[in-house]
Design an enzyme around this catalytic site. Structure first.
Site, PDB file in Angstrom:
ATOM      1  N   ASP A  70      -5.440  -4.784   7.869  1.00 40.70           N
ATOM      2  CA  ASP A  70      -4.500  -5.487   6.985  1.00 40.70           C
ATOM      3  C   ASP A  70      -4.042  -6.824   7.572  1.00 40.70           C
ATOM      4  O   ASP A  70      -3.335  -7.587   6.908  1.00 40.70           O
ATOM      5  CB  ASP A  70      -3.255  -4.626   6.732  1.00 40.70           C
ATOM      6  CG  ASP A  70      -3.529  -3.467   5.793  1.00 40.70           C
ATOM      7  OD1 ASP A  70      -4.406  -3.615   4.931  1.00 40.70           O
ATOM      8  OD2 ASP A  70      -2.864  -2.423   5.929  1.00 40.70           O
ATOM      9  N   ASP A 130       0.858  -1.178   0.000  1.00 39.10           N
ATOM     10  CA  ASP A 130       0.000   0.000   0.000  1.00 39.10           C
ATOM     11  C   ASP A 130       0.897   1.232   0.000  1.00 39.10           C
ATOM     12  O   ASP A 130       2.102   1.126  -0.228  1.00 39.10           O
ATOM     13  CB  ASP A 130      -0.960  -0.022   1.195  1.00 39.10           C
ATOM     14  CG  ASP A 130      -0.226  -0.217   2.516  1.00 39.10           C
ATOM     15  OD1 ASP A 130       0.980   0.105   2.569  1.00 39.10           O
ATOM     16  OD2 ASP A 130      -0.843  -0.682   3.482  1.00 39.10           O
TER      17      ASP A 130
END
Length: 656
Positions: A393, A274
């Site tokens: 996550d 990310d």
């Protein structure tokens, strides 16, 4: 008593050599297990250091407690900058409190006077104001705890802890052990048959009373051949390399939580990341040096994919700037490079897996979309690393082969779900991790190559001598010295080497290829053939070289020269695997390998002491200067063979 008497006839030193070898084998196993336990202990201590202390109001008193000692009913004062340590309810300060939930969900919120949901969750952060909360949920009964439970899987733990390199080493040990046992049995049978028909026993007698003596003698020969066939130092070398890699990675701002991940880095071919570690804290400013880091991974055959909640335009801009995309994705041929999360999650499983390999950027995605992408890539046979920092996550990090928690801003859930914590939160540090992983893999394979060479030579020489003479020139104690000192110190020397840049110029190791592909057969065959020929010359022609000695003493000198030459040949192999730069920059090579050269010097001094002063312990006799010169010459010639191969390799590379 009969067995004791027969053992004395055979010679106490033969039995003693096998006993010492067995004891050293046990010692090496214990040392290897101790090293593994030390790795785990380092991780446990490091995890405990992360537990912060805070003050709570309990029974009307303010007391300091660890974050893991909070209980329901505690009242906790919160200040700006604090992380909420448990689930709870605001009991005062609601109107002035600003809470950042981005570390969990990526969103932000601010409480106001009319807020009807004054609830706090573990992992949120106070960005403004102060307040007091009443704890109503801790541990697995918090929202974060439920997220931890959903991310954890015993099957995942088992999969991550069983690595490709461990499988390889187990295959080597199993194969060599099976071959050694089979060869030892065949040699024992041949020696027995030879003695039965020729009457050539240890004492030259055919009397029935000598049968037990022969059984003991042949058993000792068989056990010695089996012992020298075992690559017993490989597990120790593996653990030493892993320990040194973990320490060096920590110095490079990468804290390893799961030791097995060190070798998994060598086979990884996909990174799903990310924006954390790529951009600065202030939507689209890319960190300095990120583009170069991405290019290094791409050169190393590792594909980098960006998953973000940003809109497609912002995601494209970031991907373009850091080198993940080389165009804006508007070409028809590149339309699949950028796929929004909503589109990806709605696809059937088969189409999603096929598309996953093509995606480079996934805008407007959620943590669940990242999880779907990781699963799709793994089903396609990819070895996937994932970066993350927010709690949501956690499941993607657990699902991945390598989970990377980005920086100190990562939540505790993410850190607990990760395999490596990137302490500085910089994506460039991820590249260093890959280089360390590949370096460890290469180092262990080097030791394996050397160990196989020594095992094959020792087994071959002992087999031929046992069949021809009825005794072995390399006994178990001598081979223990070769294993413990040379192959034991080898990994320690390799641990001082910094990973070479060239490791990132090669594609990832294919974890599906068989063991046979990892062995450098040309080098192995040349080294094995040379050593066997050199030692056979001493073994079968040694009598003509040592005419001035009595037959019994000449045999002892001959066996000592075989042992001495064998040790020096293994030292030459150690030089051979560190030959890079020895011709182009000899002075720089000496400086870079000063620790190695020092250890080689120590080994040679100890070898001299063994030959000249510890003859009874190692079953050798003293050598004169001509015999030393002969052994050194045969050993050093092997180094020249290695250098010639290296020069040929350089010539071919420069030609291409």
């Amino acid at each position: 008593m009969g067995i004791m008497e027969e053992t004395k006839k055979v010679g106490w030193h033969d039995v003693f050599s096998v006993a010492i070898a067995a004891a050293m084998f046990i010692f090496i196993t214990v040392l290897s297990n101790y090293t593994q336990a030390r790795l785990q202990n380092m991780i446990i201590i490091r995890e405990k250091m992360r537990y912060r202390e805070l003050k709570v109001i309990r029974a009307d008193r303010q007391v300091p407690v660890s974050i893991c000692e909070i209980v329901v009913g505690d009242v906790i004062p919160l200040e700006s900058g604090d992380e909420v340590p448990a689930d709870g309810i605001l009991i005062c300060g609601c109107s002035s409190l600003a809470i950042d939930k981005s570390r969990v969900t990526g969103e932000s919120m601010t409480f106001d006077e009319d807020s009807r949901k004054p609830f706090l969750q573990s992992g949120w952060k106070v960005t403004q104001g102060s307040a007091t909360m009443l704890v109503n949920g801790v541990g697995k009964f918090t929202e974060l705890g439920r997220l931890r439970a959903s991310a954890y899987s015993k099957d995942t733990e088992k999969r991550k802890n069983k690595t490709h390199l461990q499988v390889l080493l187990k295959e080597v040990a199993t194969f060599m052990g099976a071959v050694g046992f089979m060869v030892a049995a065949i040699v024992a049978y041949v020696v027995w048959i030879r003695g039965f028909f020729t009457g050539d026993s240890s004492n030259g007698s055919r009397e029935p009373g000598s049968t037990l003596e022969e059984v003991i003698r042949i058993s000792i020969i068989a056990v010695a051949i089996f012992v020298v066939s075992l690559p017993e130092v490989l597990p120790l070398a593996f653990n030493i390399s892993r320990l040194s890699s973990m320490k060096n990675m920590k110095a490079d701002n990468a804290s390893v939580r799961r030791p097995a991940v060190c070798e998994t880095m060598a086979v990884c071919n996909d990174v799903v990341c990310d924006k954390t570690g790529i951009t600065l804290d202030n939507v689209d400013d890319v960190r300095e040096g990120i583009k170069e880091s991405v290019e290094k991974l791409q050169t190393a055959g590792i594909k980098v994919r960006l998953v973000t909640h940003d809109n497609p335009q912002t995601a494209k801009a970031i991907a373009m700037e850091c080198g993940i995309l080389t165009s804006n994705g508007s070409d028809a041929s590149e339309v699949n490079l950028i796929v929004e999360g909503e589109v990806f999650r709605e696809l059937p499983d088969s189409e999603r897996e096929e598309l996953a390999e093509k995606i480079l950027v996934m805008p407007r995605s959620t943590p669940d979309d990242k999880l779907l992408l990781v699963r799709a890539l793994r089903k396609r046979g990819k070895v996937v690393a994932v970066t993350g920092s927010v709690s949501n996550d956690a499941r993607a990090l657990q699902e991945a082969d390598i989970g990377l928690a980005m920086g100190v801003q990562a939540t505790e859930v993410v850190k607990e779900s990760s395999d490596i914590i990137i302490l500085d939160g910089n994506f460039a540090t991820v590249v260093k991790c890959f280089r360390w992983g590949r370096s460890m893999h290469e180092k262990v394979l080097r030791v394996m190559q050397q160990q196989l060479t020594a095992n094959i030579v020792a087994v071959t020489i002992n087999c031929l001598a046992a069949v021809y003479y009825g005794h072995i020139p390399l006994n178990a104690v001598q081979f223990v010295w070769v294993n413990v000192i040379i192959f034991g110190l080898g990994p320690l020397v390799l641990a001082t080497e910094y990973p070479a840049e060239r490791l990132m110029d090669e594609p990832p190791i294919d974890r599906g290829q068989p063991l046979i592909k990892y062995i450098r057969w040309k080098r192995l065959l040349i080294q094995v053939l040379y050593q066997i020929i050199a030692l056979l010359v001493i073994n079968f022609q040694g009598g003509s070289l040592l005419k001035n000695y009595t037959r019994d003493h000449a045999t002892k000198v001959k066996n000592t020269m075989i042992f001495n030459t064998f040790v020096i040949c293994q030292i030459s192999i150690e030089f051979g695997v560190r030959k890079t730069g020895i011709l182009d920059h000899p002075l720089k090579w000496i400086t870079a390998n000063s620790v190695f050269l020092g250890i080689v010097g120590i080994i040679l001094v100890i070898q001299f002491i063994i030959i000249e002063f510890l003859g009874k312990a190692f079953f050798v006799v003293r050598l004169d200067w001509k015999e030393w010169q002969f052994s050194l010459t045969l050993g050093i010639v092997e180094l020249f063979f290695a250098l010639l191969l290296f020069v040929k390799h350089l010539t071919q590379r420069n030609h291409h």
